[in-house]
Design an enzyme around this catalytic site. Structure first.
Site, PDB file in Angstrom:
ATOM      1  N   ILE A  58      75.227 -11.118  37.975  1.00 25.74           N
ATOM      2  CA  ILE A  58      76.120 -10.538  38.988  1.00 25.74           C
ATOM      3  C   ILE A  58      77.415  -9.996  38.404  1.00 25.74           C
ATOM      4  CG2 ILE A  58      75.184 -12.003  40.813  1.00 25.74           C
ATOM      5  CD1 ILE A  58      77.736 -13.723  40.566  1.00 25.74           C
ATOM      6  N   LYS A  59      77.462  -9.843  37.080  1.00 26.64           N
ATOM      7  CA  LYS A  59      78.683  -9.342  36.466  1.00 26.64           C
ATOM      8  C   LYS A  59      78.808  -7.826  36.662  1.00 26.64           C
ATOM      9  CE  LYS A  59      80.226 -13.258  34.878  1.00 26.64           C
ATOM     10  NZ  LYS A  59      79.163 -14.196  35.238  1.00 26.64           N
TER      11      LYS A  59
END
Length: 378
Positions: free
Chosen positions: A188-189
């Site tokens: 989810i970066k």
């Protein structure tokens, strides 16, 4: 072949794919080499060029980046590492993995980051490293105490898991040469490899140490080992390479990063404007002019009740993070941290990812307002 992931306000976070990741992975699969290959090395070169640094070393995760950076800096048993309690537990686990002890420090509640004064007050005779966390993507400036830290032999290792692409002054985070900087490219970066991380070393010697450590302490590269009947192991190491499959995803993501940077800033500003008239919720500033935002967070009274209310409305809120000094695993290093404890009771992460629309943000803020009114906080 394309793969599409389209989360909305029901999700707190989610990956953003550009539609070419699956094809890039398929090409690596067809090539038959899935470990550390020239694809991984190309990813390293692209990141180093983007940051304007001599070298970048890819590893299997952000946690692996922190672990290998600590090892490269010579941190180990008998050492203390100054670290904020307000971070993901991976930061602390990396310190414990090298046999060092965490020295938890408080945060500025406005930024959720440490300040130079907090670090100075926490330094002891056994302090060997400071690990500032660039929370939500916000840069942390320790330049005012840099000479003091250098004089005492204390290394700075930046946990920049949230901060790829952010700027500190005119330079990208990782480019100042005074700290080992660790990035995460998790699911989810802002830029994902599926799973991965990277260390920006200060010196060629640190780069060599990290490269050997990520390959079980083996000196020779994979290509060199193919042409010999033996190899040499000259130190401790772990299986920490970034696979070419993950690097292929990262290369596609990198090509789209400028658009991601612009989108995330736009979404954060949209939230800021929508939340401005709302009573009862305080937006955590991330210095959006310099940061590439990773989170959008507010502080609210009765956080647990607000959280439950929003979840019941199918709004994907989260909590980043429960303070580490209150965790059972880290109880031996507990010390009172009043600001962290207060923030830990109030912090709420709103849905924040590149699939969000302005309509999604309106829904989130309206739902938050209704939740606050229902408990009498707005």
């Amino acid at each position: 072949m394309t793969v599409s992931v389209k989360p909305d306000a029901r999700r707190n976070a989610g990956p953003y794919l550009y539609g070419r990741e699956a094809e890039a992975v398929a090409r690596v699969l067809e090539g038959g080499q899935y470990g550390h290959t020239e694809t991984t090395e190309e990813f390293e070169r692209r990141i180093a060029e983007f940051l304007g640094v001599p070298d970048a070393v890819a590893v299997a995760s952000g946690t692996a980046a922190l672990h290998t950076a600590l090892l490269a800096a010579g941190i180990g048993p008998g050492h203390e590492v100054i670290v904020p309690s307000m971070t993901f537990c991976a930061t602390v686990q990396a310190v414990l993995a090298v046999g060092a002890a965490p020295r938890f420090v408080d945060i500025d509640p406005a930024s959720l980051c440490v300040s130079d004064q907090m670090v100075t007050e926490a330094v002891s005779d056994t302090t060997a490293a400071v690990m500032p966390v660039l929370f939500g993507g916000r840069p942390v400036d320790l330049s005012a105490i840099r000479t003091e830290l250098d004089d005492r032999g204390i290394v700075v290792i930046e946990d920049a898991a949230h901060a790829f692409g952010s700027r500190s002054g005119t330079r990208r985070v990782g480019a100042n040469g005074a700290a080992l900087t660790c990035f995460s490219f998790g699911p989810i970066k802002n830029l994902t490899c599926g799973q991965g991380g990277m260390v920006i070393p200060r010196t060629p010697a640190e780069a060599d140490t990290i490269r050997r450590t990520r390959l079980l302490g083996v000196v020779q590269s994979q290509g060199e080992r193919a042409n010999t009947t033996s190899y040499r192991v000259d130190g401790f190491g772990l299986r920490y390479q970034l696979s070419s499959l993950n690097a292929a995803i990262g290369l596609v993501q990198f090509d789209g990063f400028q658009a991601a940077e612009d989108t995330r800033r736009h979404l954060w500003r949209t939230y800021r404007d929508a939340l401005a008239p709302l009573d009862g919720a305080t937006l955590v500033d991330v210095d959006v002019e310099h940061a590439v935002p990773h989170l959008c967070q507010v502080r609210v009274p009765h956080r647990d009740r607000v959280f439950a209310s929003l979840r019941s409305r199918d709004i994907g809120v989260g909590v980043h993070y429960p303070p580490n000094h209150l965790q059972p695993a880290f109880a031996a290093w507990h010390r009172p941290l009043p600001a962290t404890e207060q923030v830990g009771e109030e912090i709420l992460s709103l849905p924040f990812h590149q699939h969000l629309t302005e309509a999604d943000i309106d829904l989130v803020v309206t739902s938050l307002e209704q939740a606050l009114k229902a408990i009498g906080a707005a």
